[in-house]
Design a protein around this motif. Structure first.
Motif, PDB file in Angstrom:
ATOM      1  N   ILE A   1       0.728  -1.229   0.032  1.00 50.83           N
ATOM      2  CA  ILE A   1      -0.038  -0.004  -0.252  1.00 50.83           C
ATOM      3  C   ILE A   1       0.888   1.156  -0.031  1.00 50.83           C
ATOM      4  N   GLY A   2       0.562   2.367  -0.711  1.00 48.63           N
ATOM      5  CA  GLY A   2       1.455   3.431  -0.885  1.00 48.63           C
ATOM      6  C   GLY A   2       2.316   3.460  -1.927  1.00 48.63           C
ATOM      7  N   PHE A   3       2.393   2.509  -2.837  1.00 50.79           N
ATOM      8  CA  PHE A   3       3.162   2.084  -3.926  1.00 50.79           C
ATOM      9  C   PHE A   3       2.726   3.140  -4.863  1.00 50.79           C
ATOM     10  N   SER A   4       3.631   3.921  -5.804  1.00 57.20           N
ATOM     11  CA  SER A   4       3.206   4.986  -6.770  1.00 57.20           C
ATOM     12  C   SER A   4       3.554   4.213  -7.995  1.00 57.20           C
ATOM     13  N   LEU A   5       3.281   4.953  -9.090  1.00 54.26           N
ATOM     14  CA  LEU A   5       3.628   4.217 -10.487  1.00 54.26           C
ATOM     15  C   LEU A   5       4.860   4.303 -10.575  1.00 54.26           C
ATOM     16  N   PHE A   6       5.593   5.391 -10.253  1.00 50.93           N
ATOM     17  CA  PHE A   6       7.149   5.842 -10.089  1.00 50.93           C
ATOM     18  C   PHE A   6       7.816   4.511  -9.513  1.00 50.93           C
ATOM     19  N   ASP A   7       7.122   4.136  -8.384  1.00 51.05           N
ATOM     20  CA  ASP A   7       7.826   2.983  -7.625  1.00 51.05           C
ATOM     21  C   ASP A   7       7.815   1.975  -8.431  1.00 51.05           C
ATOM     22  N   LEU A   8       6.645   1.551  -8.765  1.00 46.77           N
ATOM     23  CA  LEU A   8       6.449   0.420  -9.905  1.00 46.77           C
ATOM     24  C   LEU A   8       7.582   0.279 -10.935  1.00 46.77           C
ATOM     25  N   ILE A   9       7.422   1.266 -11.559  1.00 49.99           N
ATOM     26  CA  ILE A   9       8.473   1.198 -12.902  1.00 49.99           C
ATOM     27  C   ILE A   9       9.847   1.120 -12.417  1.00 49.99           C
TER      28      ILE A   9
END
Length: 72
Positions: free
Chosen positions: A20-28
């Motif tokens: 929870i709290g993962f951003s799209l930036f974190d994902l890529i």
């Protein structure tokens, strides 16, 4: 009772579990992509680079990542 700290999304059609709290930036970054070499679609919307750090994932979201390949 402890609350679940993870959520499940789909990335290019495949289930992906993240915090929870993962951003799209974190994902890529987690998937070793460069924001400059992809087009990212989040729930059917194209997300500009400037919004990647401001867009957070929710359970059940759908993300499509398309890589851009240069050539000539």
């Amino acid at each position: 009772m402890m609350q679940n700290q993870n959520l499940t999304i789909k990335v290019n059609g495949e289930p992906f579990v993240c915090e929870i709290g993962f951003s799209l930036f974190d994902l890529i970054n987690h998937l070793n992509f460069s924001a400059k070499s992809i087009v990212l679609e989040h729930n059917a919307d194209i997300i500009p680079d400037a919004q990647l750090k401001k867009t957070f994932l929710n359970d059940g979201d759908n993300v499509e990542i398309v890589t851009i390949v240069g050539g000539g």
